[in-house]
Design a protein around this motif. Sequence first.
Motif, PDB file in Angstrom:
ATOM      1  N   TYR A 199       0.823  -1.205   0.000  1.00 23.51           N
ATOM      2  CA  TYR A 199       0.000   0.000   0.000  1.00 23.51           C
ATOM      3  C   TYR A 199       0.859   1.258   0.000  1.00 23.51           C
ATOM      4  CZ  TYR A 199      -3.206   3.624   1.512  1.00 23.51           C
ATOM      5  OH  TYR A 199      -3.921   4.790   1.587  1.00 23.51           O
ATOM      6  N   PHE A 202       2.105   1.777  -3.403  1.00 27.87           N
ATOM      7  CA  PHE A 202       1.023   2.307  -4.237  1.00 27.87           C
ATOM      8  C   PHE A 202       0.889   3.813  -4.037  1.00 27.87           C
ATOM      9  CE2 PHE A 202      -3.453   3.655  -4.131  1.00 27.87           C
ATOM     10  CZ  PHE A 202      -3.796   3.485  -5.462  1.00 27.87           C
ATOM     11  N   SER A 206       1.718   6.551  -6.942  1.00 25.71           N
ATOM     12  CA  SER A 206       0.642   7.449  -7.388  1.00 25.71           C
ATOM     13  C   SER A 206       1.080   8.907  -7.337  1.00 25.71           C
ATOM     14  CB  SER A 206      -0.603   7.244  -6.516  1.00 25.71           C
ATOM     15  OG  SER A 206      -1.104   5.936  -6.640  1.00 25.71           O
ATOM     16  N   MET A 240      -3.943   1.597 -11.942  1.00 23.59           N
ATOM     17  CA  MET A 240      -3.619   1.340 -10.536  1.00 23.59           C
ATOM     18  C   MET A 240      -4.799   1.640  -9.633  1.00 23.59           C
ATOM     19  SD  MET A 240       0.265   2.864 -10.302  1.00 23.59           S
ATOM     20  CE  MET A 240       0.165   2.937  -8.522  1.00 23.59           C
ATOM     21  N   TYR A 244      -7.057  -0.995  -7.552  1.00 26.18           N
ATOM     22  CA  TYR A 244      -7.137  -0.852  -6.100  1.00 26.18           C
ATOM     23  C   TYR A 244      -8.600  -0.845  -5.636  1.00 26.18           C
ATOM     24  CZ  TYR A 244      -6.711   1.280  -1.490  1.00 26.18           C
ATOM     25  OH  TYR A 244      -6.808   1.542  -0.155  1.00 26.18           O
TER      26      TYR A 244
END
Length: 256
Positions: A199, A202, A206, A240, A244
Amino acid sequence: MFKFDRKVKNRERKKKGPVWILIYLCLGGFIGTFIGGFIGGYSEKIQDMIVDLGDFIYLYAFEIYVSISLALLAITVVTSLIGRKKFLKSIAKDDEVYDEGLMSVGIGATSLTIIFNFLLLIPAIRTTMEGREGWKFITSLLLLLLIIVICALIQNKLIEDMKKGYPEKRGDVYDMSFKKDLIDSFDEREISHMHEAGYRAFEVASKLMIFLTIGLILLSVIIKINLGLIFSLLAIMATMNITYIYYCIKLENNRA
C-alpha cells in the motif's frame, strides 16, 4: 489528557473545513502562477539546457550505460556480501530476531540493478546502432547478459541463505512460480507487512506519477515532447486506482 485530545480533534476539524480547502486552492494557484511566470521568463534558457542535456546523453550514452551499470552492480555485490555475512552470523549466534535488513536490501538491489540496466540500455543501443559502432553494440548486450546472470546468482544465494534461518520458506529463484511459492510460505505477520508495504508503494507511485505528469505538461509548453508519455502515465495511474478500488470491493464482498 482530555484537553489535549479535544485540541487535536478541534485542529483536525479545522483542517477539514472549507476555509482550509480555499487556502489550499489559493496556495496552489499562487504556486502555479509563479512556476508559469518563471517558465515563461526563462523558457529559452530552459529549452537550451534541455537540448544540451539531451545532446550530452546522446553523445555519451554508451559510457553512461556502462558506468552506471557497473556502479550499480558493485553496490549490489558489496551490499549482498555484507548483508549475507551479518545474517549468517546472526543465525550462528541464535539471535531472537535475525539481522536480515541489509541482506533484504541486497535482494532488492539485484532487481533494481537489472531494471536500470534495461532502461539505460535503450539509449545506448540506439546511439551505437545509429553511429554504426558494432563493438559498442555487442559490449552493451554482453554487459546486460553478464549483469543478469550475476544478479540471478546473487539472488539465488541470498534466498538459499534465508532458508537456513527460515526453513519453512519455499521457492526457487530459477522457477517461474518462485514469487508465488515464496508468498505462500509467509506467515500472517509477513503477509501483513507485505500488504502494508504494498500500500505504501502504491501511495508513493501514485504521487510520483502525478508529479511526473504535471512536470511533463509544463515541459511540453517549452519544448515539443511526445504526448504519448503523458497519456501513458495517466493510463498507468488510472489502471492502478481502478485495480485498487476493484480489489477493495472484492475483498469486502468476500468478507461478507
